[in-house]
Scaffold this motif. Structure first.
Motif, short mmCIF file in Angstrom:
data_model
loop_
_atom_site.label_atom_id
_atom_site.label_comp_id
_atom_site.label_asym_id
_atom_site.label_seq_id
_atom_site.Cartn_x
_atom_site.Cartn_y
_atom_site.Cartn_z
N UNK A 148 32.79 29.03 11.10
CA UNK A 148 32.61 28.22 12.31
C UNK A 148 31.13 27.93 12.55
N UNK A 149 30.31 28.97 12.31
CA UNK A 149 28.87 28.80 12.52
C UNK A 149 28.31 27.75 11.57
N UNK A 150 28.80 27.76 10.33
CA UNK A 150 28.32 26.79 9.35
C UNK A 150 28.76 25.37 9.72
N UNK A 151 30.00 25.30 10.23
CA UNK A 151 30.50 24.00 10.67
C UNK A 151 29.60 23.45 11.78
N UNK A 152 29.22 24.36 12.66
CA UNK A 152 28.33 23.96 13.75
C UNK A 152 26.99 23.46 13.19
N UNK A 153 26.47 24.17 12.18
CA UNK A 153 25.19 23.77 11.59
C UNK A 153 25.29 22.37 10.98
N UNK A 154 26.37 22.13 10.22
CA UNK A 154 26.53 20.83 9.57
C UNK A 154 26.63 19.73 10.62
N UNK A 155 27.41 20.01 11.67
CA UNK A 155 27.53 19.01 12.74
C UNK A 155 26.19 18.74 13.41
N UNK A 156 25.31 19.74 13.33
CA UNK A 156 23.99 19.56 13.94
C UNK A 156 22.91 19.23 12.91
N UNK A 157 23.36 18.78 11.76
CA UNK A 157 22.42 18.19 10.81
C UNK A 157 21.77 19.13 9.81
N UNK A 158 22.27 20.37 9.69
CA UNK A 158 21.70 21.27 8.68
C UNK A 158 22.79 21.61 7.67
N UNK A 159 22.55 21.31 6.37
CA UNK A 159 23.58 21.61 5.37
C UNK A 159 23.77 23.12 5.19
N UNK A 160 25.01 23.56 5.26
CA UNK A 160 25.30 24.99 5.13
C UNK A 160 26.41 25.19 4.12
N UNK A 161 26.30 26.26 3.35
CA UNK A 161 27.23 26.51 2.23
C UNK A 161 27.72 27.95 2.31
N UNK A 162 28.91 28.18 1.75
CA UNK A 162 29.46 29.53 1.89
C UNK A 162 29.05 30.49 0.77
N UNK A 163 28.10 30.10 -0.06
CA UNK A 163 27.58 31.03 -1.07
C UNK A 163 26.09 30.77 -1.25
N UNK A 164 25.31 31.85 -1.44
CA UNK A 164 23.85 31.68 -1.53
C UNK A 164 23.42 30.77 -2.68
N UNK A 165 24.12 30.89 -3.82
CA UNK A 165 23.72 30.04 -4.96
C UNK A 165 23.95 28.56 -4.66
N UNK A 197 40.25 15.93 1.98
CA UNK A 197 39.32 17.06 1.80
C UNK A 197 38.18 17.03 2.82
N UNK A 198 37.80 15.83 3.25
CA UNK A 198 36.66 15.75 4.18
C UNK A 198 36.90 16.63 5.42
N UNK A 199 38.17 16.78 5.79
CA UNK A 199 38.46 17.59 6.99
C UNK A 199 38.44 19.09 6.71
N UNK A 200 38.84 19.49 5.50
CA UNK A 200 38.82 20.93 5.22
C UNK A 200 37.42 21.37 4.81
N UNK A 201 36.70 20.51 4.06
CA UNK A 201 35.34 20.87 3.63
C UNK A 201 34.31 20.57 4.71
N UNK A 202 34.72 19.86 5.73
CA UNK A 202 33.82 19.48 6.83
C UNK A 202 32.61 18.69 6.32
N UNK A 249 45.52 4.77 2.33
CA UNK A 249 45.16 6.17 2.56
C UNK A 249 45.45 6.45 4.04
N UNK A 250 45.98 7.65 4.35
CA UNK A 250 46.60 7.86 5.66
C UNK A 250 45.69 7.79 6.89
N UNK A 251 44.42 8.11 6.75
CA UNK A 251 43.57 8.12 7.96
C UNK A 251 42.11 7.92 7.56
N UNK A 252 41.28 7.65 8.53
CA UNK A 252 39.85 7.54 8.26
C UNK A 252 39.31 8.93 7.92
N UNK A 253 38.30 9.01 7.06
CA UNK A 253 37.75 10.34 6.72
C UNK A 253 37.00 10.93 7.91
#
Ligand code: ADP
Ligand code: MG
Length: 701
Positions: free
Chosen positions: A419-436, A171-176, A146-150
């Motif tokens: 970007x804001x959600x990416x920041x949240x995930x990096x700071x330990x809070x799971x964030x999703x792009x849909x309320x459900x 996918x780990x890079x696009x889904x963060x 596999x080409x790189x580390x996730x």
């Protein structure tokens, strides 16, 4: 922790056997990937006809390597793997990562088994064959093609599909969504999912174990290892379509299917089952960052009514329906919203909500005892900055100091929200792009807590079993060359395990039938006893509610006549005379032997519709009484047991005891019994128990 597996998955020194000088070949790619991942503990290419690959010295054989080597990646053709395995064993290598394919997946089971046997004799473990390799961020190890580390994270994934593992890596890079380890498990010839769960549970860099499973080999061990695990497990099972439900003699056989049994097994393993690949990521994110949700009180904060409604719908689907928070909570929340906002649930701060309101309501709610889990929703507006909202939520959570309660977030908007959600995930809070999805993530955390609590329940065991009697009956049938036991034989085995069967006696003549009826007391039921007639009513072989001697005499003759008409050469053991049980709710309990998991217990509502409605549920036996009660509540027809239209509620407690005892029986007899059922099991109103009026056991061939 298993040292050998540690050597395999976190090696100190790694050899690449079949290393190649030709770019593009797997034997070259693995060396290149190890170098690029900055693996520090020694990379040793092995190839008898090369001197140098990518600047590294090449050895003719692993035996020539002067340093410690824990793992060997094998890329040579299948026919050379055996020889290479021997050399690795002599070198003292701990684990083999066999990338080579062409083994059991194409039908060559023997070669695969021989390699594993040889490797195990040297104390080595085998990952694969037919794998991509293994990757670990914490070890700077990309021992794969596999080409790189996730993207780095704190979940680890084990995949049975190599292609999917490579895709997930990207996918780990696009889904963060980050992973520490990605392990390709391939043919699971030696190292299997149970081993991986056991090992990852001890791995300091793994907080959540994610599995992509196509098929398990040793299902029972997988359940046991998973149930023991302290870390959350998420499973995506491929191939859940119904199969294997071969035409079977019992009801249960036709109702079982791999999907239902796997689903049950995952629950018993305490593992969350993801619905699809996307869900696997979503669940992994939630479980790797957040603690379980310990109660049912979910509070939703939003700045828009629409997403609030979507969240409300999703909460109901997840079994954590929104309830209004207590008045005192509402009073406090009202201070942070305009008069036209709503402090109920969802808490609608309105589109006017800015950083402070988000901060203050999040902080207050998250800290409040009533709240078991918090979902914060945000719709991008012109007057707010998504990143600042994200930071406000994060600050509020940190200020409470609470770490044993979950929060999930959803931002709905464009690039700034992403970007804001990416920041949240990096700071330990799971964030999703849909309320459900944020609510589904919370549902997962709630389910995880529920599964954890089930693990603590003791398995139901029966102690005073008349095993001798049970085996005597089985031996007798075997001596007759029969696999189908008659009703009376089956019931005697049930009785030996303490199950409440109605009193059933065998008559060989009409007169005997009368005297047995008199002994039991009227009314009685008469039935044909023939190993050749499995469905007795179909053959006119059941007469219920016999009130007196003349009824019994007539029934006796009728049944014999009907049986002869039905099957002229049927072997007839006699006719049973049994206690007539009062009318009750008809349920069915059954069992089949699953090729992966062994004895499985089924429960459903009985009667003639059971095969059409397929409203049944399964567990791998044995089970706890609590698990049995969950089964009773799980079927669609569950409200019938609770009493509908003025009917009294049924004795579910007694039914759960019987179901769990039955599960114990079938697991105790797993080597003998292929299928069995009790149909019907009559259930009476609370406190009045249950009665098994018909029983059937089919022995293994
Ligand atoms: P089969 O399933 O082989 O046709 P059963 O023994 O289940 O035969 O009998 C058919 C039906 O007769 C049952 O579903 C039940 O409704 C009724 N029945 C059988 N035995 C009894 C009994 N001992 N007491 C009350 N009802 C019975
Ligand atoms: Mg029956």
């Amino acid at each position: 922790m298993d040292d050998v597996l540690t050597g395999l998955l976190r090696p100190k020194g790694i050899a690449i056997i079949g290393a190649s000088t030709t770019p593009g070949k797997i034997g070259h790619t693995v060396v290149k990937n190890l170098i690029e991942s900055e693996y520090q503990d020694g990379i040793y290419p092995v190839n008898p006809s090369a001197d140098e690959i990518l600047g590294l010295k090449v050895y003719k054989s692993v035996l020539d390597i002067p340093d410690r080597v824990d793992a060997a990646v094998i890329t040579v053709p299948a026919k050379f793997v055996m020889g290479v395995t021997k050399e690795c064993g002599e070198k003292g290598i701990k684990g083999l990562i066999v990338i080579t394919s062409g083994f059991s997946e194409v039908g060559d089971v023997k070669l695969e088994k021989d390699i594993v046997k040889l490797a195990n004799n040297y104390g080595m473990r085998v990952l694969g064959p037919n794998v991509v390799g293994t990757l670990s961020n914490s070890d700077s190890l990309n021992a794969s093609f596999a080409p790189f580390l996730p993207l780095n994270g704190n979940a680890s994934l084990v995949s049975q599909s190599g292609a999917l593992l490579i895709a997930i890596d990207a996918i780990t890079y696009t889904r963060r969504i980050g992973f520490d380890k990605l392990v390709s498990i391939g043919n699971t010839s030696d190292v299997n999912f149970a081993d991986m769960v056991d090992w990852l549970d001890e791995d300091e860099n793994t907080k959540c174990i994610s599995l992509y499973i196509e098929g398990l080999r040793d299902g029972r061990r997988f359940i046991d290892e998973s149930a023991k695990a302290k870390k959350p497990i998420v499973v995506l099972k491929a191939g859940v379509s119904e199969h294997g439900a071969v035409a079977a003699a019992s009801h249960t056989g036709s109702l079982a299917g791999s999907q239902k049994v796997y689903g049950a097994a995952f629950q018993q393993a305490g593992a969350i089952q993801a619905t699809d690949l996307s869900d696997l990521f979503d669940c992994t994110l939630a479980l790797s960052l957040e603690p379980p949700m310990k109660g049912d009180n979910l509070l939703v904060i939003t700045n828009g009514g629409g997403v609030g409604v979507l969240a409300t719908d999703s909460a109901e689907k997840e079994g954590i329906s929104l309830k209004f928070a207590p008045g005192s909570v509402q009073e406090e929340l009202k201070k942070h919203m305009p008069s036209f906002g709503s402090a109920k649930n969802p808490v609608d701060l309105t589109g006017m909500a800015g950083n402070d309101w988000y901060h203050d309501t999040t902080k207050f709610s998250f800290a409040h005892d009533w709240v078991d889990g918090l979902v914060v929703l945000y719709c991008e507006t012109a007057i707010t900055n998504p990143l600042e909202i994200a930071q406000s939520i994060h600050t509020a959570v940190k200020e409470t100091g609470i770490t044993d309660k979950p929060i999930t977030v959803s931002f709905v908007g464009g690039e700034r929200s992403d970007k804001a959600m990416q920041w949240l995930v990096e700071n330990g809070i799971p964030a999703y792009n849909a309320p459900d999805l944020a609510v589904r993530a919370m549902g997962t955390l709630r389910e995880y807590a529920r599964l954890q609590s089930m693990k603590a329940e003791p398995i139901k065991e029966i102690h005073d079993i008349d095993r001798e009697k049970a085996h005597e009956i089985i031996s007798k049938a075997r001596a007759d060359n029969r696999t189908g036991l008659t009703e009376i034989e089956s019931k005697e085995i049930f009785k030996a395990y303490g199950l409440p069967v109605v009193k059933t006696t065998l008559a060989k003549s009409e007169d005997e039938a009368v005297s047995l009826a008199e002994e039991i007391g009227y009314p009685v039921v008469l039935k044909i006893v023939s190993p050749d007639i499995l469905h007795k009513s179909d053959a006119g072989g059941v007469k219920v509610n016999m009130q007196n001697e003349s009824d019994v005499r007539e029934a006796y003759q009728n049944i014999l006549k009907n049986a002869k008409n039905y099957k002229a050469d049927a072997s007839i053991h006699g006719i049973v005379v049994q206690d007539m049980a009062p009318w009750g709710t008809e349920t069915i309990i059954g069992s089949v032997n699953d090729p992966t998991f062994g004895a499985t217990a089924m429960f459903g509502l009985g009667g003639i519709f059971v095969e059409v409605l397929k409203d049944v549920t399964f567990r791998v036996a044995p089970i706890s009484e609590k698990e049995a009660s969950v089964m009773l509540d799980e079927i669609k027809g569950a409200p019938i047991l609770d009493g509908v239209r003025g009917e009294a509620p049924s004795d579910k407690k007694a039914l759960a005891v019987v179901l769990s005892s039955y599960a114990y029986m079938i697991s105790d007899l797993v080597d003998e019994v292929a299928e069995s059922d009790a149909n019907p099991v009559l259930v009476y109103e609370q406190g009045k128990g249950v009665k098994i009026v018909d029983a059937r056991i089919i022995l293994k061939k």
